[in-house]
Scaffold this motif. Sequence first.
Motif, PDB file in Angstrom:
ATOM      1  N   ILE A 227      11.079  -2.561  -8.094  1.00 46.24           N
ATOM      2  CA  ILE A 227      11.596  -1.511  -7.212  1.00 46.24           C
ATOM      3  C   ILE A 227      10.459  -0.785  -6.505  1.00 46.24           C
ATOM      4  O   ILE A 227      10.496  -0.561  -5.290  1.00 46.24           O
ATOM      5  N   VAL A 228       9.435  -0.405  -7.252  1.00 44.52           N
ATOM      6  CA  VAL A 228       8.321   0.345  -6.672  1.00 44.52           C
ATOM      7  C   VAL A 228       7.623  -0.462  -5.583  1.00 44.52           C
ATOM      8  O   VAL A 228       7.380   0.031  -4.470  1.00 44.52           O
ATOM      9  N   VAL A 229       7.305  -1.709  -5.888  1.00 42.79           N
ATOM     10  CA  VAL A 229       6.577  -2.545  -4.924  1.00 42.79           C
ATOM     11  C   VAL A 229       7.413  -2.817  -3.676  1.00 42.79           C
ATOM     12  O   VAL A 229       6.891  -2.836  -2.559  1.00 42.79           O
ATOM     13  N   THR A 230       8.714  -2.997  -3.844  1.00 39.92           N
ATOM     14  CA  THR A 230       9.567  -3.384  -2.729  1.00 39.92           C
ATOM     15  C   THR A 230      10.026  -2.198  -1.882  1.00 39.92           C
ATOM     16  O   THR A 230      10.031  -2.270  -0.645  1.00 39.92           O
ATOM     17  N   PHE A 231      10.385  -1.095  -2.534  1.00 37.18           N
ATOM     18  CA  PHE A 231      11.076  -0.036  -1.810  1.00 37.18           C
ATOM     19  C   PHE A 231      10.262   1.231  -1.565  1.00 37.18           C
ATOM     20  O   PHE A 231      10.690   2.071  -0.759  1.00 37.18           O
ATOM     21  N   LEU A 232       9.132   1.399  -2.232  1.00 36.49           N
ATOM     22  CA  LEU A 232       8.352   2.607  -1.983  1.00 36.49           C
ATOM     23  C   LEU A 232       7.957   2.745  -0.510  1.00 36.49           C
ATOM     24  O   LEU A 232       8.058   3.848   0.056  1.00 36.49           O
ATOM     25  N   PRO A 233       7.514   1.677   0.166  1.00 37.88           N
ATOM     26  CA  PRO A 233       7.182   1.829   1.587  1.00 37.88           C
ATOM     27  C   PRO A 233       8.363   2.248   2.451  1.00 37.88           C
ATOM     28  O   PRO A 233       8.172   2.863   3.510  1.00 37.88           O
ATOM     29  N   LEU A 234       9.576   1.928   2.018  1.00 38.66           N
ATOM     30  CA  LEU A 234      10.765   2.298   2.778  1.00 38.66           C
ATOM     31  C   LEU A 234      11.260   3.694   2.412  1.00 38.66           C
ATOM     32  O   LEU A 234      11.851   4.390   3.242  1.00 38.66           O
ATOM     33  N   ALA A 235      11.022   4.101   1.166  1.00 37.35           N
ATOM     34  CA  ALA A 235      11.571   5.371   0.687  1.00 37.35           C
ATOM     35  C   ALA A 235      10.732   6.569   1.110  1.00 37.35           C
ATOM     36  O   ALA A 235      11.268   7.668   1.311  1.00 37.35           O
ATOM     37  N   VAL A 236       9.432   6.395   1.226  1.00 42.91           N
ATOM     38  CA  VAL A 236       8.549   7.501   1.597  1.00 42.91           C
ATOM     39  C   VAL A 236       8.592   7.695   3.107  1.00 42.91           C
ATOM     40  O   VAL A 236       8.552   6.713   3.866  1.00 42.91           O
ATOM     41  N   PRO A 237       8.695   8.940   3.587  1.00 43.18           N
ATOM     42  CA  PRO A 237       8.734   9.185   5.035  1.00 43.18           C
ATOM     43  C   PRO A 237       7.571   8.520   5.762  1.00 43.18           C
ATOM     44  O   PRO A 237       6.456   8.436   5.249  1.00 43.18           O
ATOM     45  N   ALA A 238       7.851   8.034   6.971  1.00 41.36           N
ATOM     46  CA  ALA A 238       6.847   7.298   7.744  1.00 41.36           C
ATOM     47  C   ALA A 238       5.584   8.109   7.978  1.00 41.36           C
ATOM     48  O   ALA A 238       4.489   7.549   8.119  1.00 41.36           O
ATOM     49  N   ALA A 239       5.714   9.433   8.034  1.00 43.00           N
ATOM     50  CA  ALA A 239       4.546  10.283   8.266  1.00 43.00           C
ATOM     51  C   ALA A 239       3.541  10.190   7.126  1.00 43.00           C
ATOM     52  O   ALA A 239       2.377  10.557   7.292  1.00 43.00           O
ATOM     53  N   TYR A 240       3.973   9.710   5.960  1.00 45.30           N
ATOM     54  CA  TYR A 240       3.095   9.605   4.790  1.00 45.30           C
ATOM     55  C   TYR A 240       2.683   8.163   4.528  1.00 45.30           C
ATOM     56  O   TYR A 240       2.564   7.722   3.390  1.00 45.30           O
ATOM     57  N   GLY A 241       2.475   7.405   5.595  1.00 45.20           N
ATOM     58  CA  GLY A 241       2.128   6.000   5.440  1.00 45.20           C
ATOM     59  C   GLY A 241       0.869   5.782   4.612  1.00 45.20           C
ATOM     60  O   GLY A 241       0.781   4.850   3.811  1.00 45.20           O
ATOM     61  N   THR A 242      -0.118   6.650   4.776  1.00 45.00           N
ATOM     62  CA  THR A 242      -1.348   6.524   4.002  1.00 45.00           C
ATOM     63  C   THR A 242      -1.086   6.735   2.516  1.00 45.00           C
ATOM     64  O   THR A 242      -1.697   6.089   1.660  1.00 45.00           O
ATOM     65  N   VAL A 243      -0.156   7.633   2.217  1.00 48.82           N
ATOM     66  CA  VAL A 243       0.190   7.902   0.822  1.00 48.82           C
ATOM     67  C   VAL A 243       0.738   6.643   0.161  1.00 48.82           C
ATOM     68  O   VAL A 243       0.419   6.340  -0.993  1.00 48.82           O
ATOM     69  N   VAL A 244       1.555   5.899   0.886  1.00 45.34           N
ATOM     70  CA  VAL A 244       2.122   4.662   0.340  1.00 45.34           C
ATOM     71  C   VAL A 244       1.015   3.663   0.012  1.00 45.34           C
ATOM     72  O   VAL A 244       1.003   3.037  -1.060  1.00 45.34           O
ATOM     73  N   ALA A 245       0.071   3.511   0.939  1.00 39.95           N
ATOM     74  CA  ALA A 245      -1.026   2.580   0.711  1.00 39.95           C
ATOM     75  C   ALA A 245      -1.822   2.965  -0.534  1.00 39.95           C
ATOM     76  O   ALA A 245      -2.174   2.113  -1.359  1.00 39.95           O
ATOM     77  N   VAL A 246      -2.105   4.265  -0.684  1.00 40.40           N
ATOM     78  CA  VAL A 246      -2.844   4.737  -1.857  1.00 40.40           C
ATOM     79  C   VAL A 246      -2.013   4.530  -3.123  1.00 40.40           C
ATOM     80  O   VAL A 246      -2.521   4.098  -4.162  1.00 40.40           O
ATOM     81  N   ALA A 247      -0.721   4.815  -3.029  1.00 45.06           N
ATOM     82  CA  ALA A 247       0.157   4.691  -4.195  1.00 45.06           C
ATOM     83  C   ALA A 247       0.226   3.246  -4.682  1.00 45.06           C
ATOM     84  O   ALA A 247       0.223   2.983  -5.889  1.00 45.06           O
ATOM     85  N   LEU A 248       0.270   2.298  -3.750  1.00 45.82           N
ATOM     86  CA  LEU A 248       0.354   0.891  -4.135  1.00 45.82           C
ATOM     87  C   LEU A 248      -0.962   0.363  -4.689  1.00 45.82           C
ATOM     88  O   LEU A 248      -1.001  -0.739  -5.250  1.00 45.82           O
ATOM     89  N   PHE A 249      -2.027   1.125  -4.529  1.00 44.75           N
ATOM     90  CA  PHE A 249      -3.282   0.805  -5.217  1.00 44.75           C
ATOM     91  C   PHE A 249      -3.342   1.512  -6.572  1.00 44.75           C
ATOM     92  O   PHE A 249      -3.790   0.939  -7.559  1.00 44.75           O
ATOM     93  N   VAL A 250      -2.873   2.754  -6.617  1.00 50.11           N
ATOM     94  CA  VAL A 250      -2.930   3.537  -7.851  1.00 50.11           C
ATOM     95  C   VAL A 250      -2.093   2.892  -8.950  1.00 50.11           C
ATOM     96  O   VAL A 250      -2.506   2.841 -10.114  1.00 50.11           O
TER      97      VAL A 250
END
Length: 398
Positions: A227-250
């Motif tokens: 779920i995290v790998v597939t849907f986190l980029p879709l669930a987080v607002p587009a304005a926080y795109g950098t946050v998603v990239a960091v989260a998928l590394f963390v």
Amino acid sequence: MKTTTPRVPATASRPPLLTRPLLLRFVSMVGASVSFFLLLSVVPRYATASGAGLATGALMLSTVLGELAAPRLVARYGYRVALIAGLTLLGAPALVLTASDGMAWIVTVCLVRGLGFALTLVAGGALTASLIPAERRGEGLALVGLVSGVPSLIALPLGVWLAGHAGYGPVAVAAGVAALAAIVAVPGLPDREPTSGKPVGVLAGLRTGGLMRPGAVFATTALAAGIVVTFLPLAVPAAYGTVVAVALFVQPAASTAARLAAGRYGDRHGPARLVVPGLVLSAGGLLITAVTGSPVAVLTGVAVFGTGFGIAQNATLALMYARVPASGYGTVTALWNIAYDGGMGVGAAGFGVLAGVTGYPSAFAVTAALMLVALIPAYRDARADRGSGTTPTGVVAG
């Protein structure tokens, strides 16, 4: 007869972990990982949008089916033959992937490569477990996870980048060569471990509570990982795109660190006591992640989830290996990988339906709550361990 696995005092000298056979095994492990992940995202792009799902679906379906059959093949032909066959089936079809862009050809290549990958997972995993001293199993499995995980983290984005800059053909050839070149290390590996234990089949493993209970707990945490790998980029607002990239590394970074820590702890105190904490942390991290509008919550949530997932990975696998003789290592490897692949697939598919009804934040929260149902098999397993007072080394249907 049940026997106890001796606990080694911290002050006692421990057997070496990095032996020559294990280092040779790392070569085949890296080759298979690089070959698989270089093409994992490239093949769907080569198949175009209309065939992307079919290509990936064929790959994962044949992997799961191969995992079911692989233990019997390993028991009959030994580690080396099965591992060479797996690397060949994984690498050779990649060399001819771009011979055609028809979907029938692409699906055929994916089906064959999936079978090959399944053989490398099961034969290689069973062999690896036999090369790790029982007193250092948790620590050894954590190291193995690191060795196999780092190449996958590099190869996955590298394959996409290379396809965009050099074309699909060179990436496919590189993936094929990575697997086939690793075959040179296989003859230096042991073929079979001497054991008087009767081979344990997959069906017998599925009927064994001592294997299925920790397997069910791990599948639950793997469900959340999908779920995290597939849907986190879709669930987080587009304005926080950098946050998603960091989260998928963390998340994978936290998992890797937690696997290492869990391995050392489990070797000293037993992995069984880590199963429930791993599950609870995974569910708690997913619940925190439900606050998708807060970058702090998202990063904290994936860090907590990653920690729990890493603990569950190490603890469940070490526990399952401890409950079978060496002849059952292939079955444990197959069951654990099926729980991993199946959990991620079911999680991604089910969450998509749920989120369509409730929205992403509520779907994360509901899933976190449902994950706690796995506390039932976790507590049953802990109670069974206390009732026996031992760490069984033979399969016990309980």
